[in-house]
Motif scaffolding. Structure first.
Motif, PDB file in Angstrom:
ATOM      1  N   LEU A  66      -2.391  -6.787  -0.808  1.00 43.93           N
ATOM      2  CA  LEU A  66      -3.657  -6.385  -0.449  1.00 43.93           C
ATOM      3  C   LEU A  66      -3.893  -6.364   1.319  1.00 43.93           C
ATOM      4  N   VAL A  98      -4.823  -3.656   3.328  1.00 46.58           N
ATOM      5  CA  VAL A  98      -5.550  -2.515   1.859  1.00 46.58           C
ATOM      6  C   VAL A  98      -6.771  -2.369   2.856  1.00 46.58           C
ATOM      7  N   GLN A 130      -4.363 -11.729  -9.231  1.00 45.47           N
ATOM      8  CA  GLN A 130      -5.586 -10.737  -8.815  1.00 45.47           C
ATOM      9  C   GLN A 130      -4.989  -9.957  -9.533  1.00 45.47           C
ATOM     10  N   GLU A 134     -11.149  -0.509   0.084  1.00 46.89           N
ATOM     11  CA  GLU A 134     -10.551   0.662  -0.084  1.00 46.89           C
ATOM     12  C   GLU A 134     -10.093  -0.628  -1.510  1.00 46.89           C
ATOM     13  N   ARG A 135      -9.488  -1.790  -1.291  1.00 44.51           N
ATOM     14  CA  ARG A 135      -9.010  -2.505  -2.335  1.00 44.51           C
ATOM     15  C   ARG A 135      -9.611  -2.478  -3.949  1.00 44.51           C
ATOM     16  N   GLN A 136     -10.437  -2.640  -4.709  1.00 44.05           N
ATOM     17  CA  GLN A 136     -10.872  -2.234  -5.508  1.00 44.05           C
ATOM     18  C   GLN A 136      -9.486  -0.706  -6.301  1.00 44.05           C
ATOM     19  N   GLU A 147     -10.740  -3.448   3.259  1.00 44.03           N
ATOM     20  CA  GLU A 147     -11.866  -4.264   1.677  1.00 44.03           C
ATOM     21  C   GLU A 147     -12.372  -3.050   1.036  1.00 44.03           C
ATOM     22  N   PHE A 177      -7.378   0.603  -4.581  1.00 40.74           N
ATOM     23  CA  PHE A 177      -5.838   0.070  -4.670  1.00 40.74           C
ATOM     24  C   PHE A 177      -5.134  -0.529  -5.770  1.00 40.74           C
ATOM     25  N   LEU A 178      -5.823  -2.387  -6.355  1.00 40.17           N
ATOM     26  CA  LEU A 178      -5.650  -2.779  -7.077  1.00 40.17           C
ATOM     27  C   LEU A 178      -5.829  -1.705  -8.634  1.00 40.17           C
ATOM     28  N   TRP A 228       0.944  -1.309   0.045  1.00 40.88           N
ATOM     29  CA  TRP A 228      -0.133  -0.091   0.090  1.00 40.88           C
ATOM     30  C   TRP A 228       1.089   1.503   0.336  1.00 40.88           C
TER      31      TRP A 228
END
Length: 156
Positions: A39, A42, A79, A46-48, A44, A50-51, A18
């Motif tokens: 992940l 990170v 991922q 904010e994961r999309q 949950e 972040f990815l 991150w």
């Protein structure tokens, strides 16, 4: 410390992945040595985001992203669809042979395992007294010298 990054030629990030986002706004090349699942830490929610940001960073030709093992590189590929080179922390794949000059092996506690490694090694030595090496924990070299400087040991 962040202000010092402005004078750097290259910035670096590692664990947690991150933190690489912190350098996304910088115009400096980035060296990222990823050592844990990307992940981790990170939230949950904010994961999309972040990815998406991670994928943009990885695909930037100015940046170099590396995974510290093949399993992690494959997890990141699953991922994100992006393949990172794996820089293995052990050299077993080189088939090189090393003959130690001492009967003592210096080991470091991995990640957040606590004292698990020390317990496993101690049990191993208890059950195999013929094993020709002993294990010295890296952090013990420093803790003993802080308590009594006369006990400081050479670590090279």
């Amino acid at each position: 410390a962040f202000q010092d990054a402005r004078n750097a030629d290259v910035t670096m990030c590692s664990i947690p992945a991150w933190w690489c986002n912190l350098f996304a706004v910088a115009s400096k090349p980035l060296l990222a040595f990823i050592g844990l699942p990307i992940l981790q830490y990170v939230p949950e929610s904010e994961r999309q985001v972040f990815l998406s940001n991670f994928m943009v960073l990885v695909q930037n030709p100015r940046h170099v992203f590396l995974a510290n093992n093949v399993y992690l590189a494959e997890e990141i590929a699953w991922q994100t669809g992006l393949r990172l080179p794996a820089i293995r922390i052990l050299g077993l794949h080189t088939e090189a042979v090393y003959t130690p000059k001492r009967s003592e092996v210096l080991v470091a506690r991995p990640g957040t395992s606590g004292a698990l490694a020390e317990c496993v090694m101690r049990r191993f030595l208890d059950r195999t007294p013929q094993f020709p090496f002993s294990f010295t924990q890296f952090q013990d070299l420093f803790s003993s010298s802080q308590e009594d400087p006369a006990k400081a040991r050479e670590i090279y």
